[in-house]
Write a protein that holds these residues in place. Structure first.
Motif, short mmCIF file in Angstrom:
data_model
loop_
_atom_site.label_atom_id
_atom_site.label_comp_id
_atom_site.label_asym_id
_atom_site.label_seq_id
_atom_site.Cartn_x
_atom_site.Cartn_y
_atom_site.Cartn_z
N SER A 3 0.66 -1.15 0.00
CA SER A 3 0.43 0.23 0.04
C SER A 3 0.81 2.02 0.06
O SER A 3 -0.06 2.42 -0.18
CB SER A 3 -1.27 0.12 1.00
N ASP A 4 2.29 0.59 0.37
CA ASP A 4 3.33 2.11 0.28
C ASP A 4 3.31 2.42 -0.61
O ASP A 4 3.89 3.93 -1.00
CB ASP A 4 3.97 2.32 1.56
N CYS A 5 3.28 1.84 -1.43
CA CYS A 5 4.53 1.68 -2.76
C CYS A 5 4.08 1.45 -4.81
O CYS A 5 2.52 1.91 -4.57
CB CYS A 5 4.49 0.40 -3.23
N ILE A 49 7.92 0.72 -7.34
CA ILE A 49 8.02 -0.44 -6.54
C ILE A 49 9.16 0.18 -4.93
O ILE A 49 10.04 -0.31 -4.42
CB ILE A 49 8.95 -1.13 -6.46
N HIS A 50 8.81 1.50 -4.69
CA HIS A 50 9.17 1.51 -4.05
C HIS A 50 8.31 2.60 -2.56
O HIS A 50 7.34 2.99 -3.61
CB HIS A 50 10.99 2.15 -3.77
N MET A 51 8.44 2.92 -1.68
CA MET A 51 7.75 4.47 -0.77
C MET A 51 7.02 4.98 -1.08
O MET A 51 8.50 5.95 -2.19
CB MET A 51 8.36 4.09 0.05
N ASN A 65 4.11 9.78 0.73
CA ASN A 65 3.32 8.17 1.90
C ASN A 65 4.59 9.11 3.09
O ASN A 65 4.51 8.92 4.63
CB ASN A 65 3.76 7.81 1.58
N TYR A 66 5.64 9.75 2.59
CA TYR A 66 6.98 9.95 4.19
C TYR A 66 6.04 11.08 5.27
O TYR A 66 6.09 10.84 5.99
CB TYR A 66 8.03 10.45 3.24
N ALA A 101 13.02 4.08 -0.21
CA ALA A 101 12.87 2.04 0.17
C ALA A 101 11.65 1.70 -0.85
O ALA A 101 10.91 2.08 -0.33
CB ALA A 101 12.05 2.64 1.46
N ARG A 102 12.28 0.53 -0.80
CA ARG A 102 12.24 -0.57 -2.02
C ARG A 102 11.04 -1.33 -0.99
O ARG A 102 11.01 -1.58 0.38
CB ARG A 102 12.81 -1.43 -2.35
#
Length: 240
Positions: free
Chosen positions: A161-163, A167-169, A173-174, A201-202
């Motif tokens: 749900s973050d990505c 394929i990383h955040m 979302n940070y 962040a993967r």
């Protein structure tokens, strides 16, 4: 060339206080930038098909007033410069005649396969730059105070749900992650948000979050498993 888009604030984009979260404001602004690519090219899919992707390096957001569900807002965004390895992009969100939020950001382009940064002239844009700049109260560049002592706040794993498609955040979302580690957001809202995005962040990565309050602002740092700094953030809060 400026791009303009209209939005109605989605109830699901509001937080426990019933107001638009920082991440939501950033998403409206960045979606307007995406629409500029869709209308004038190249689309983000076309950029990706060429083996490239846009990556956010840093962003500074001012939030002058809260947003509420069903508010009708207008976002304008534009590029002011493209040189070397990055683009400067600005955005302003208004509600009627009221300026609600502003953001300035710096974007890079990478080769997806090698993660190597590319020069801006390796992506030909279908829209032009504007001379108009934008300054925010939230610093577009900031350093952690030298005498700041950060405390380990906990860990965070990057989930589906973050990505985004990289394929990383996703960068929007940070702020949400930082706010998750604040003592209590009840009755409070963010007025300034600055973030340095240093190493991605993967999906599946568990990073450590450090933070502390210092001279009226909260500072955060995320550390990846290999010891590299993932991101640094600065938030200023006020009572609603």
């Amino acid at each position: 060339m400026k791009m303009q888009a209209e939005f109605r604030v989605d109830t699901h984009d509001t937080d426990l206080n019933g107001i638009g979260a920082v991440s939501s404001v950033m998403r409206y602004m960045q979606e307007t930038a995406n629409l500029q690519h869709e209308v004038y090219g190249p689309t983000l899919d076309e950029v990706r098909a060429s083996g490239k992707a846009f990556i956010l390096s840093r962003a500074a957001v001012d939030l002058y007033a809260p947003l509420y569900p069903q508010d009708r807002v207008t976002v304008k965004t534009w590029l002011t410069a493209a040189k070397g390895f990055g683009y400067f992009r600005n955005a302003v969100l208004t509600r009627g005649e009221e300026t609600v939020a502003a953001m300035t950001s710096f974007w890079g382009v990478i080769d997806i396969a090698s993660r190597r940064p590319l020069k801006v002239d390796e992506v030909e844009l279908g829209f032009t730059m504007e001379d108009e700049g934008l300054e925010t109260q939230s610093p577009a560049r900031f350093r952690m105070p030298k005498d700041l002592v950060l405390t380990r706040l906990g860990e965070r794993t990057v989930y589906y749900s973050d990505c985004d498609r990289n394929i990383h955040m996703n960068n929007t979302n940070y702020p949400r992650v930082f706010c998750d580690f604040l003592p209590d957001m009840t009755g409070k809202r963010v007025t300034e948000c600055s973030i340095n995005y240093m190493n991605e962040a993967r999906l599946g990565t568990t990073f450590t979050v450090y933070g502390a309050e210092y001279e009226g602002a909260w500072y955060f740092r995320t550390e990846l498993p290999d010891g590299r700094v993932g991101s640094e953030g600065r938030l200023v809060l006020t009572n609603i």
